[in-house]
Design a protein around this motif. Structure first.
Motif, PDB file in Angstrom:
ATOM      1  N   VAL A  53       0.814  -1.215   0.000  1.00 55.51           N
ATOM      2  CA  VAL A  53       0.000   0.000   0.000  1.00 55.51           C
ATOM      3  C   VAL A  53       0.847   1.265   0.000  1.00 55.51           C
ATOM      4  CG1 VAL A  53      -0.261   0.150   2.516  1.00 55.51           C
ATOM      5  CG2 VAL A  53      -2.092   1.003   1.018  1.00 55.51           C
ATOM      6  N   ASN A  54       2.076   1.190   0.514  1.00 55.55           N
ATOM      7  CA  ASN A  54       2.925   2.383   0.506  1.00 55.55           C
ATOM      8  C   ASN A  54       3.427   2.725  -0.894  1.00 55.55           C
ATOM      9  OD1 ASN A  54       4.603  -0.087   1.041  1.00 55.55           O
ATOM     10  ND2 ASN A  54       6.251   1.367   0.700  1.00 55.55           N
ATOM     11  N   ASN A  55       3.246   1.810  -1.852  1.00 60.11           N
ATOM     12  CA  ASN A  55       3.614   2.073  -3.243  1.00 60.11           C
ATOM     13  C   ASN A  55       2.429   2.560  -4.074  1.00 60.11           C
ATOM     14  OD1 ASN A  55       6.325   1.391  -2.952  1.00 60.11           O
ATOM     15  ND2 ASN A  55       5.938  -0.776  -3.347  1.00 60.11           N
ATOM     16  N   ARG A  56       1.313   2.755  -3.424  1.00 59.25           N
ATOM     17  CA  ARG A  56       0.132   3.264  -4.128  1.00 59.25           C
ATOM     18  C   ARG A  56       0.380   4.702  -4.574  1.00 59.25           C
ATOM     19  NH1 ARG A  56      -4.909   5.491  -1.642  1.00 59.25           N
ATOM     20  NH2 ARG A  56      -6.556   5.376  -3.225  1.00 59.25           N
ATOM     21  N   LEU A  57      -0.009   5.004  -5.790  1.00 63.56           N
ATOM     22  CA  LEU A  57       0.234   6.328  -6.353  1.00 63.56           C
ATOM     23  C   LEU A  57      -0.385   7.400  -5.465  1.00 63.56           C
ATOM     24  CD1 LEU A  57       1.492   7.732  -8.832  1.00 63.56           C
ATOM     25  CD2 LEU A  57      -0.776   7.680  -9.896  1.00 63.56           C
ATOM     26  N   GLY A  58       0.437   8.377  -5.065  1.00 61.40           N
ATOM     27  CA  GLY A  58      -0.055   9.502  -4.280  1.00 61.40           C
ATOM     28  C   GLY A  58      -0.089   9.263  -2.790  1.00 61.40           C
ATOM     29  N   SER A  59       0.430   8.110  -2.330  1.00 64.06           N
ATOM     30  CA  SER A  59       0.409   7.828  -0.894  1.00 64.06           C
ATOM     31  C   SER A  59       1.638   7.026  -0.507  1.00 64.06           C
ATOM     32  CB  SER A  59      -0.854   7.046  -0.518  1.00 64.06           C
ATOM     33  OG  SER A  59      -0.819   6.660   0.846  1.00 64.06           O
ATOM     34  N   SER A  60       2.212   7.357   0.655  1.00 67.08           N
ATOM     35  CA  SER A  60       3.349   6.590   1.172  1.00 67.08           C
ATOM     36  C   SER A  60       3.007   5.917   2.496  1.00 67.08           C
ATOM     37  CB  SER A  60       4.563   7.512   1.367  1.00 67.08           C
ATOM     38  OG  SER A  60       4.252   8.545   2.304  1.00 67.08           O
ATOM     39  N   ALA A  61       1.728   5.976   2.898  1.00 65.96           N
ATOM     40  CA  ALA A  61       1.299   5.370   4.160  1.00 65.96           C
ATOM     41  C   ALA A  61       1.336   3.853   4.059  1.00 65.96           C
ATOM     42  CB  ALA A  61      -0.105   5.840   4.520  1.00 65.96           C
ATOM     43  N   SER A  62       1.590   3.193   5.187  1.00 64.97           N
ATOM     44  CA  SER A  62       1.612   1.735   5.225  1.00 64.97           C
ATOM     45  C   SER A  62       0.766   1.252   6.393  1.00 64.97           C
ATOM     46  CB  SER A  62       3.053   1.223   5.348  1.00 64.97           C
ATOM     47  OG  SER A  62       3.650   1.699   6.542  1.00 64.97           O
ATOM     48  N   GLY A  63       0.632  -0.060   6.505  1.00 62.68           N
ATOM     49  CA  GLY A  63      -0.106  -0.626   7.620  1.00 62.68           C
ATOM     50  C   GLY A  63      -1.570  -0.886   7.302  1.00 62.68           C
ATOM     51  N   CYS A  64      -2.266  -1.431   8.306  1.00 60.08           N
ATOM     52  CA  CYS A  64      -3.643  -1.882   8.091  1.00 60.08           C
ATOM     53  C   CYS A  64      -4.582  -0.724   7.755  1.00 60.08           C
ATOM     54  CB  CYS A  64      -4.143  -2.647   9.307  1.00 60.08           C
ATOM     55  SG  CYS A  64      -4.139  -1.730  10.871  1.00 60.08           S
ATOM     56  N   GLY A  65      -4.429   0.409   8.434  1.00 55.37           N
ATOM     57  CA  GLY A  65      -5.304   1.542   8.173  1.00 55.37           C
ATOM     58  C   GLY A  65      -5.185   2.038   6.752  1.00 55.37           C
ATOM     59  N   ALA A  66      -3.955   2.052   6.231  1.00 56.49           N
ATOM     60  CA  ALA A  66      -3.731   2.501   4.858  1.00 56.49           C
ATOM     61  C   ALA A  66      -4.349   1.536   3.856  1.00 56.49           C
ATOM     62  CB  ALA A  66      -2.234   2.658   4.598  1.00 56.49           C
ATOM     63  N   VAL A  67      -4.291   0.236   4.146  1.00 57.09           N
ATOM     64  CA  VAL A  67      -4.920  -0.751   3.259  1.00 57.09           C
ATOM     65  C   VAL A  67      -6.430  -0.549   3.219  1.00 57.09           C
ATOM     66  CG1 VAL A  67      -5.442  -3.207   2.967  1.00 57.09           C
ATOM     67  CG2 VAL A  67      -3.112  -2.488   3.527  1.00 57.09           C
ATOM     68  N   ILE A  68      -7.030  -0.401   4.381  1.00 60.16           N
ATOM     69  CA  ILE A  68      -8.487  -0.228   4.463  1.00 60.16           C
ATOM     70  C   ILE A  68      -8.913   1.031   3.703  1.00 60.16           C
ATOM     71  CG2 ILE A  68     -10.397   0.207   6.054  1.00 60.16           C
ATOM     72  CD1 ILE A  68      -8.689  -1.482   8.122  1.00 60.16           C
ATOM     73  N   GLU A  69      -8.171   2.109   3.874  1.00 55.07           N
ATOM     74  CA  GLU A  69      -8.501   3.360   3.187  1.00 55.07           C
ATOM     75  C   GLU A  69      -8.285   3.244   1.686  1.00 55.07           C
ATOM     76  OE1 GLU A  69      -9.636   7.274   2.399  1.00 55.07           O
ATOM     77  OE2 GLU A  69     -10.066   5.888   4.045  1.00 55.07           O
ATOM     78  N   ALA A  70      -7.227   2.559   1.264  1.00 59.29           N
ATOM     79  CA  ALA A  70      -6.959   2.396  -0.165  1.00 59.29           C
ATOM     80  C   ALA A  70      -8.087   1.628  -0.841  1.00 59.29           C
ATOM     81  CB  ALA A  70      -5.626   1.678  -0.374  1.00 59.29           C
ATOM     82  N   VAL A  71      -8.543   0.558  -0.204  1.00 57.51           N
ATOM     83  CA  VAL A  71      -9.646  -0.225  -0.776  1.00 57.51           C
ATOM     84  C   VAL A  71     -10.907   0.630  -0.859  1.00 57.51           C
ATOM     85  CG1 VAL A  71     -11.154  -2.217  -0.423  1.00 57.51           C
ATOM     86  CG2 VAL A  71      -8.683  -2.426  -0.016  1.00 57.51           C
ATOM     87  N   ARG A  72     -11.177   1.376   0.188  1.00 54.71           N
ATOM     88  CA  ARG A  72     -12.393   2.203   0.206  1.00 54.71           C
ATOM     89  C   ARG A  72     -12.379   3.230  -0.924  1.00 54.71           C
ATOM     90  NH1 ARG A  72     -14.284   6.933   1.435  1.00 54.71           N
ATOM     91  NH2 ARG A  72     -12.203   7.758   1.948  1.00 54.71           N
ATOM     92  N   THR A  73     -11.278   3.928  -1.082  1.00 50.20           N
ATOM     93  CA  THR A  73     -11.233   4.986  -2.093  1.00 50.20           C
ATOM     94  C   THR A  73     -11.188   4.419  -3.507  1.00 50.20           C
ATOM     95  OG1 THR A  73      -8.817   5.126  -1.829  1.00 50.20           O
ATOM     96  CG2 THR A  73     -10.156   6.636  -0.534  1.00 50.20           C
ATOM     97  N   GLU A  74     -10.493   3.298  -3.699  1.00 51.38           N
ATOM     98  CA  GLU A  74     -10.443   2.685  -5.026  1.00 51.38           C
ATOM     99  C   GLU A  74     -11.824   2.191  -5.458  1.00 51.38           C
ATOM    100  OE1 GLU A  74      -8.079   2.444  -7.214  1.00 51.38           O
ATOM    101  OE2 GLU A  74      -6.207   2.830  -6.153  1.00 51.38           O
ATOM    102  N   VAL A  75     -12.513   1.512  -4.547  1.00 47.02           N
ATOM    103  CA  VAL A  75     -13.849   0.999  -4.877  1.00 47.02           C
ATOM    104  C   VAL A  75     -14.808   2.153  -5.148  1.00 47.02           C
ATOM    105  CG1 VAL A  75     -15.833  -0.280  -3.969  1.00 47.02           C
ATOM    106  CG2 VAL A  75     -13.512  -1.175  -3.660  1.00 47.02           C
ATOM    107  N   ALA A  76     -14.693   3.211  -4.349  1.00 46.66           N
ATOM    108  CA  ALA A  76     -15.550   4.380  -4.564  1.00 46.66           C
ATOM    109  C   ALA A  76     -15.311   5.004  -5.930  1.00 46.66           C
ATOM    110  CB  ALA A  76     -15.307   5.410  -3.470  1.00 46.66           C
TER     111      ALA A  76
END
Length: 294
Positions: A53-76
Motif C-alpha cells: 500500500v505504501n507504493n500506491r500512487l499519491g500515498s506513502s502510508a503503510s499498515g492496516c489503516g492505509a490498506v483499508i482506506e486504499a480499498v475504500r477509495t479505489e472501490v468508490a
C-alpha cells in the motif's frame, strides 16, 4: 529482505500492463507481505496484482489503516480493489470481541472492515511461516545436522508460543494505555513461560504501575484471554496453530532463530518452501480466488 525479493513469481514481465488492464488489485500492508504473496500466488499474477500500500500512487502510508482506506477509495472510484490485513488490525480498531474470538467461522463472518478486506486469522503474516517441519528442514540444512523428529520440533514451537502468552498480554495492556508495544525479540533470552513471567513481566508491570494502578488486573485479564487460545486437548501442531491466532508470529520466529543461532533472514526461503510443499493457507487461496472472480 534480499532473501525475499529475488523470487521468480515477482518478476512477471507484464506487470506494468497488468496494473492498468483492469485486473483486481489486492493491497497488502508492507513490502514483505507483497513478496510473500507474490511467491505464493505467482501463478495468478496475470489475473490480479498485489501491491504494497505504501507504493500506491499519491500515498506513502503503510499498515492496516492505509490498506483499508486504499480499498475504500479505489472501490468508490469504480476500481476493482481488495485488501489483506493482519489480525492485529482488529486490536488497532479496539475490536476486542474479535481479538479474543477463537472460532474461525465467527471471526471470518464478522467482516469488520467490509467484505473486500480480508483479516488474517493469525496475528500477522509471519505467523503463517511458522511451519515446524519446514523450519526444521531449513535449520538442519543450514547447520548440516540430521533433522529432528516432527514431534520434537512442534513441541519446541508450542513451548515458544506458551512463553509468548505473557508477551502478547503485555502488548495488549500497552495498547490499552496507548503505549508502544514490546519488541519481537525481547523474550528470546528466556527459556520458557515461567522464566518470562519471573524475569521479564514483573519489571514491566512495576514500570507501568507508576502511572497505571490497575495495570496488574488489566494484564491478568489479557493473559487469561490469550491463554484461552491454547487448545490443551489437541495434538501439538493444532495447538501451535491455534496460539498463532493470538501470539506474535515474528516473536516465535525470533525465538527459533535465536535458539538455533540462525542469522539469515529466512522468511523468503520459508515462503518458497511453503509454496513448494503445497501448504499455502486455504483461507488465503480462497480469498485470492474470490478477488480474481470479482
Amino acid at each position: 529482505m534480499g532473501a525475499v525479493k529475488n523470487k521468480p513469481g515477482l518478476q512477471a514481465p507484464n506487470q506494468l500492463f497488468v496494473r492498468y488492464s483492469g485486473v483486481p488489485v489486492v493491497y497488502v500492508e508492507s513490502e514483505e507481505d507483497y513478496y510473500i504473496f507474490g511467491e505464493w500466488f505467482k501463478d495468478q499474477l496475470s489475473r490480479l496484482e498485489f501491491l504494497a500500500v505504501n507504493n500506491r500512487l499519491g500515498s506513502s502510508a503503510s499498515g492496516c489503516g492505509a490498506v483499508i482506506e486504499a480499498v475504500r477509495t479505489e472501490v468508490a472510484s469504480g476500481n476493482p480493489a481488495w485488501g489483506i490485513v493482519d489480525r492485529d488490525a482488529v486490536m488497532s480498531a479496539d475490536r476486542w470481541d474479535l481479538v479474543h474470538e477463537i472460532d474461525d467461522s465467527c471471526f471470518d463472518s464478522s467482516l469488520p472492515f467490509g467484505q473486500r478486506v480480508k483479516v488474517l486469522r493469525r496475528w500477522e503474516m509471519e505467523s503463517y511461516l511458522v511451519d515446524g517441519d519446514l523450519l526444521e528442514q531449513h535449520r538442519s540444512e543450514l547447520l548440516m545436522q540430521a533433522p529432528r523428529s516432527s514431534a520434537e520440533v512442534w513441541g519446541e514451537l508450542l513451548a515458544d508460543c506458551q512463553a509468548l502468552i505473557p508477551h502478547a498480554a503485555l502488548n495488549a495492556t500497552h495498547h490499552d494505555y496507548k503505549k508502544s508495544g514490546l519488541g519481537d525479540g525481547c523474550t528470546d533470552r528466556f527459556q520458557d513461560r515461567e522464566e518470562v513471567e519471573s524475569s521479564f513481566v514483573e519489571n514491566i508491570l512495576i514500570s507501568l504501575e507508576k502511572h497505571h494502578l490497575d495495570c496488574r488486573d488489566l494484564y491478568a485479564q489479557h493473559l487469561n484471554q490469550v491463554a484461552a487460545f491454547d487448545t490443551t486437548e489437541a495434538p501439538l501442531e493444532p495447538r501451535v496453530q491455534s496460539l498463532l491466532r493470538r501470539v506474535h508470529g515474528k516473536a516465535v520466529l525470533s525465538r527459533f532463530k535465536s535458539r538455533h543461532r540462525i542469522r539469515d533472514d529466512f522468511r523468503g526461503l520459508l515462503a518458497a518452501r511453503i509454496k513448494t510443499a503445497g501448504r499455502v493457507p486455504e483461507e488465503l487461496s480462497d480469498f485470492v480466488q474470490m478477488a480474481m472472480n470479482s
